[in-house]
Write a protein that holds these residues in place. Structure first.
Motif, PDB file in Angstrom:
ATOM      1  N   LEU A 321       0.845  -1.188   0.000  1.00  6.86           N
ATOM      2  CA  LEU A 321       0.000   0.000   0.000  1.00  6.86           C
ATOM      3  C   LEU A 321       0.886   1.245   0.000  1.00  6.86           C
ATOM      4  CD1 LEU A 321      -2.857  -0.712   2.593  1.00  6.86           C
ATOM      5  CD2 LEU A 321      -3.082  -0.591   0.100  1.00  6.86           C
ATOM      6  N   LEU A 322       0.367   2.300  -0.590  1.00  8.60           N
ATOM      7  CA  LEU A 322       1.024   3.603  -0.584  1.00  8.60           C
ATOM      8  C   LEU A 322       0.247   4.545   0.319  1.00  8.60           C
ATOM      9  CD1 LEU A 322       2.819   5.966  -1.671  1.00  8.60           C
ATOM     10  CD2 LEU A 322       1.161   6.166  -3.550  1.00  8.60           C
ATOM     11  N   PHE A 323       0.973   5.267   1.189  1.00  6.83           N
ATOM     12  CA  PHE A 323       0.392   6.330   1.996  1.00  6.83           C
ATOM     13  C   PHE A 323       1.124   7.629   1.655  1.00  6.83           C
ATOM     14  CE2 PHE A 323      -0.417   2.469   4.323  1.00  6.83           C
ATOM     15  CZ  PHE A 323      -1.695   2.649   4.857  1.00  6.83           C
ATOM     16  N   VAL A 324       0.377   8.671   1.348  1.00 12.21           N
ATOM     17  CA  VAL A 324       0.937   9.994   1.094  1.00 12.21           C
ATOM     18  C   VAL A 324       0.409  10.938   2.159  1.00 12.21           C
ATOM     19  CG1 VAL A 324       1.098  11.944  -0.509  1.00 12.21           C
ATOM     20  CG2 VAL A 324       1.086   9.593  -1.394  1.00 12.21           C
ATOM     21  N   THR A 325       1.301  11.693   2.780  1.00 12.61           N
ATOM     22  CA  THR A 325       0.896  12.619   3.831  1.00 12.61           C
ATOM     23  C   THR A 325       1.829  13.826   3.846  1.00 12.61           C
ATOM     24  OG1 THR A 325       0.279  12.778   6.173  1.00 12.61           O
ATOM     25  CG2 THR A 325       2.275  11.516   5.655  1.00 12.61           C
ATOM     26  N   GLY A 326       1.701  14.657   4.875  1.00 15.12           N
ATOM     27  CA  GLY A 326       2.588  15.790   5.088  1.00 15.12           C
ATOM     28  C   GLY A 326       2.973  15.859   6.551  1.00 15.12           C
ATOM     29  N   ASP A 327       3.848  16.790   6.907  1.00 15.20           N
ATOM     30  CA  ASP A 327       4.299  16.916   8.291  1.00 15.20           C
ATOM     31  C   ASP A 327       3.902  18.248   8.918  1.00 15.20           C
ATOM     32  OD1 ASP A 327       5.974  18.208   6.498  1.00 15.20           O
ATOM     33  OD2 ASP A 327       7.811  17.754   7.581  1.00 15.20           O
ATOM     34  N   HIS A 328       3.422  19.186   8.104  1.00 11.56           N
ATOM     35  CA  HIS A 328       2.975  20.521   8.520  1.00 11.56           C
ATOM     36  C   HIS A 328       2.604  21.228   7.238  1.00 11.56           C
ATOM     37  CE1 HIS A 328       6.861  21.770   6.971  1.00 11.56           C
ATOM     38  NE2 HIS A 328       7.464  20.946   7.819  1.00 11.56           N
ATOM     39  N   GLY A 329       2.217  22.503   7.314  1.00 14.03           N
ATOM     40  CA  GLY A 329       2.020  23.291   6.121  1.00 14.03           C
ATOM     41  C   GLY A 329       3.155  24.286   5.951  1.00 14.03           C
ATOM     42  N   CYS A 330       3.181  24.967   4.814  1.00 17.88           N
ATOM     43  CA  CYS A 330       4.096  26.101   4.584  1.00 17.88           C
ATOM     44  C   CYS A 330       3.461  26.936   3.478  1.00 17.88           C
ATOM     45  CB  CYS A 330       5.498  25.630   4.205  1.00 17.88           C
ATOM     46  SG  CYS A 330       6.747  26.946   4.289  1.00 17.88           S
ATOM     47  N   ASP A 331       2.372  27.590   3.824  1.00 17.87           N
ATOM     48  CA  ASP A 331       1.556  28.307   2.850  1.00 17.87           C
ATOM     49  C   ASP A 331       2.364  29.462   2.243  1.00 17.87           C
ATOM     50  OD1 ASP A 331      -0.346  29.793   1.465  1.00 17.87           O
ATOM     51  OD2 ASP A 331      -1.930  29.367   2.919  1.00 17.87           O
ATOM     52  N   PRO A 332       2.721  29.372   0.966  1.00 12.99           N
ATOM     53  CA  PRO A 332       3.566  30.412   0.367  1.00 12.99           C
ATOM     54  C   PRO A 332       2.817  31.692   0.040  1.00 12.99           C
ATOM     55  CG  PRO A 332       3.019  28.770  -1.286  1.00 12.99           C
ATOM     56  CD  PRO A 332       2.435  28.285   0.012  1.00 12.99           C
ATOM     57  N   THR A 333       1.509  31.718   0.296  1.00 12.38           N
ATOM     58  CA  THR A 333       0.730  32.917  -0.025  1.00 12.38           C
ATOM     59  C   THR A 333       0.433  33.765   1.202  1.00 12.38           C
ATOM     60  OG1 THR A 333      -1.483  31.923   0.313  1.00 12.38           O
ATOM     61  CG2 THR A 333      -0.426  31.568  -1.817  1.00 12.38           C
ATOM     62  N   ASP A 334       0.934  33.380   2.378  1.00 13.59           N
ATOM     63  CA  ASP A 334       0.503  34.061   3.606  1.00 13.59           C
ATOM     64  C   ASP A 334       1.406  35.228   4.020  1.00 13.59           C
ATOM     65  OD1 ASP A 334       2.745  32.807   4.609  1.00 13.59           O
ATOM     66  OD2 ASP A 334       1.726  31.784   6.261  1.00 13.59           O
ATOM     67  N   GLY A 335       2.420  35.535   3.227  1.00 11.22           N
ATOM     68  CA  GLY A 335       3.290  36.662   3.551  1.00 11.22           C
ATOM     69  C   GLY A 335       4.420  36.325   4.493  1.00 11.22           C
ATOM     70  N   SER A 336       4.400  35.135   5.079  1.00 15.09           N
ATOM     71  CA  SER A 336       5.466  34.684   5.957  1.00 15.09           C
ATOM     72  C   SER A 336       6.264  33.603   5.248  1.00 15.09           C
ATOM     73  CB  SER A 336       4.874  34.123   7.254  1.00 15.09           C
ATOM     74  OG  SER A 336       5.817  33.347   7.961  1.00 15.09           O
ATOM     75  N   THR A 337       7.488  33.382   5.683  1.00 17.63           N
ATOM     76  CA  THR A 337       8.285  32.290   5.108  1.00 17.63           C
ATOM     77  C   THR A 337       8.331  31.087   6.044  1.00 17.63           C
ATOM     78  OG1 THR A 337      10.330  33.205   6.038  1.00 17.63           O
ATOM     79  CG2 THR A 337       9.734  33.880   3.804  1.00 17.63           C
ATOM     80  N   ASP A 338       7.490  31.090   7.080  1.00 24.01           N
ATOM     81  CA  ASP A 338       7.518  30.030   8.084  1.00 24.01           C
ATOM     82  C   ASP A 338       6.485  28.945   7.798  1.00 24.01           C
ATOM     83  OD1 ASP A 338       9.488  31.399   9.452  1.00 24.01           O
ATOM     84  OD2 ASP A 338       8.073  32.431  10.776  1.00 24.01           O
ATOM     85  N   THR A 340       3.224  26.545   8.586  1.00 29.89           N
ATOM     86  CA  THR A 340       1.870  26.866   9.013  1.00 29.89           C
ATOM     87  C   THR A 340       1.236  25.659   9.692  1.00 29.89           C
ATOM     88  OG1 THR A 340       1.297  26.519   6.679  1.00 29.89           O
ATOM     89  CG2 THR A 340       1.297  28.776   7.484  1.00 29.89           C
ATOM     90  N   ARG A 341       0.446  25.945  10.710  1.00 30.56           N
ATOM     91  CA  ARG A 341      -0.231  24.904  11.496  1.00 30.56           C
ATOM     92  C   ARG A 341      -1.488  24.474  10.740  1.00 30.56           C
ATOM     93  NH1 ARG A 341       0.798  21.629  16.215  1.00 30.56           N
ATOM     94  NH2 ARG A 341      -1.166  21.359  17.324  1.00 30.56           N
ATOM     95  N   GLU A 342      -1.412  23.317  10.090  1.00 31.82           N
ATOM     96  CA  GLU A 342      -2.503  22.854   9.235  1.00 31.82           C
ATOM     97  C   GLU A 342      -2.795  21.371   9.439  1.00 31.82           C
ATOM     98  OE1 GLU A 342      -2.513  24.089   5.077  1.00 31.82           O
ATOM     99  OE2 GLU A 342      -0.749  25.348   5.462  1.00 31.82           O
ATOM    100  N   HIS A 343      -4.002  20.993   8.994  1.00 30.07           N
ATOM    101  CA  HIS A 343      -4.257  19.580   8.756  1.00 30.07           C
ATOM    102  C   HIS A 343      -3.316  19.107   7.651  1.00 30.07           C
ATOM    103  CE1 HIS A 343      -7.877  19.077  11.166  1.00 30.07           C
ATOM    104  NE2 HIS A 343      -8.439  20.116  10.582  1.00 30.07           N
ATOM    105  N   THR A 344      -2.982  17.833   7.673  1.00 28.92           N
ATOM    106  CA  THR A 344      -2.268  17.233   6.551  1.00 28.92           C
ATOM    107  C   THR A 344      -3.124  16.105   5.992  1.00 28.92           C
ATOM    108  OG1 THR A 344      -1.070  15.708   8.009  1.00 28.92           O
ATOM    109  CG2 THR A 344       0.003  17.799   7.480  1.00 28.92           C
ATOM    110  N   PRO A 345      -2.904  15.732   4.738  1.00 33.04           N
ATOM    111  CA  PRO A 345      -3.726  14.674   4.163  1.00 33.04           C
ATOM    112  C   PRO A 345      -3.220  13.296   4.557  1.00 33.04           C
ATOM    113  CG  PRO A 345      -2.150  15.434   2.542  1.00 33.04           C
ATOM    114  CD  PRO A 345      -1.966  16.306   3.762  1.00 33.04           C
TER     115      PRO A 345
END
Length: 396
Positions: A321-338, A340-345
């Motif tokens: 089986l394949l699982f694809v996920t993330g570890d956090h966000g990093c929204d490049p549109t929010d004006g910050s380079t840090d 982001t606290r998000e849900h991950t898939p």
């Protein structure tokens, strides 16, 4: 089990956020949605592979319709740990929840950190401030080349980053300096990672090389990876996985030089005989595009990964089986380079069930690790997470 699972590919797309977490406002990240905002900014994504896995059911991603294919599953993971960094996210995926975040340094590192570091390496540090890596290298790179002084910087994450030109400070020397910093950064200053950031080129055209290394602290206890090894499953790390887990719980680990190289190494590991768990971090989304607020680059990176998905799904066909996920966000549109606290898939592919399964919103990243352990018949003790293997029709 209805179907024996002998091979699992866990691909962590670094910074794959799919919408603000319930506590996002407390982190200054209200409204964050990395993949949704990237897609909107570029007029839509061409990502049929991710669409077939159900990505479009998790957040509004322009160009990616809702509705997963048979043999897939999709859901949202919610981070329980304090923080929004790579180490915290990966550890929770592997069953370890942190109640206290790693320290961050919005004003740079204090004298009790920077002075012993400078004394140990025999040189003064440049910078010592929060900054974008590409920006601070462009700004201080020429002075570094002239003086040989390392560029030290941090970000909104718990990191101590050391940047040096490869023709001025050899890679092995840079790595040695980072090991020195790792020893100094303990106790109240125990940052999540010390990162070596080599770069090359001429003033005005400096570029970071793929020889980055992360020097992490060790997990506070065993993870799913450790228990899998003990159960006789080969645990194979790709990318910076070996660094994130400080080498713990891994039968072998290989660095990758790009997302494509990481997929190539993953495919190679999946071809090896015997039960296996291949854990891959694809960092380009985050390091090359998220932190640089490059929405166009992020979008193209997602599409490039999407084009490789059929190869990975073919590699797990039959008993994997394949699982694809993330570890956090990093929204490049929010004006910050840090980050982001998000849900991950959590996207699952390679199954044989007749229709897409909605896994809902999970209470912890650790649910994914618990599921993988159950699928591989790996007993665990004391780890967080509730398995959703039964929801896939594969539970014991």
């Amino acid at each position: 089990m209805a179907r024996r699972v002998n091979r699992v590919a866990l691909i962590v797309c670094d910074s794959f956020g799919v919408g603000e977490a319930p506590d996002a406002a407390a982190y200054g990240d209200a409204g964050a949605d990395t993949l949704g905002h990237v897609a909107s900014a570029v007029g839509g994504l061409r990502a049929p592979g991710l669409a077939s896995l159900g990505l479009g059911d998790l957040t509004a991603v322009e160009g990616v319709p809702a509705g997963g294919a048979p043999g897939t599953a999709h859901g949202l993971l919610t981070e329980r740990s304090a923080g929004k960094d790579t180490t915290t996210g990966h550890w929770e995926l592997a069953g370890v929840v942190l109640e206290r975040p790693f320290p961050t340094y919005p004003h740079g590192f204090p004298p009790e950190v920077i002075e012993p570091f400078e004394a140990a390496i025999g040189r003064k540090a440049l910078g010592n401030e929060p900054a974008s890596g590409t920006e601070i290298i462009a700004r201080l790179g020429e002075e570094h080349v002239r003086t040989g002084s390392p560029i030290v910087y941090t970000s909104g994450d718990s990191v101590f980053q050391v940047a040096c030109h490869v023709d001025v400070v050899p890679l092995e020397t840079l790595y040695a300096w980072c090991r020195i910093a790792r020893r100094i950064l303990d106790g109240e200053h125990r940052v999540g990672r010390v990162i070596a950031r080599p770069f090359a080129g001429e003033p005005g055209a400096f570029e970071r090389t793929p020889d980055r290394r992360d020097f992490s602290v060790a997990p506070p206890g065993p993870t799913v990876l450790d228990f899998a090894m003990e159960a006789g499953v080969a645990v194979l790390g790709v990318g910076k996985i070996g660094d994130i887990f400080d080498g713990k719980g891994l039968s072998a680990s290989r660095y990758s030089r790009s997302n494509d190289d990481g997929v190539d190494l993953t495919l190679d590991d999946l071809r090896k005989p015997g039960p296996s768990l291949v854990v891959t971090n694809l960092v380009d989304f985050d390091s090359k595009y998220g932190h640089r607020n490059d929405t166009e680059g992020y979008a193209r990176c997602v599409e490039a990964f999407d084009r490789r998905l059929p190869e990975v799904l073919e590699a797990v066909r039959g008993d994997g089986l394949l699982f694809v996920t993330g570890d956090h966000g990093c929204d490049p549109t929010d004006g910050s380079t840090d980050h982001t606290r998000e849900h991950t898939p959590v996207l699952v592919g390679g199954g044989e069930w007749p229709s897409a399964i909605d896994l809902g919103t999970r209470g912890s990243f650790a649910d994914l690790g618990a599921t993988i352990a159950e699928l591989l018949d790996v007993p665990t003790v004391g780890l967080a997470g509730e398995s959703f293997a039964r929801e896939l029709g594969l539970g014991a």
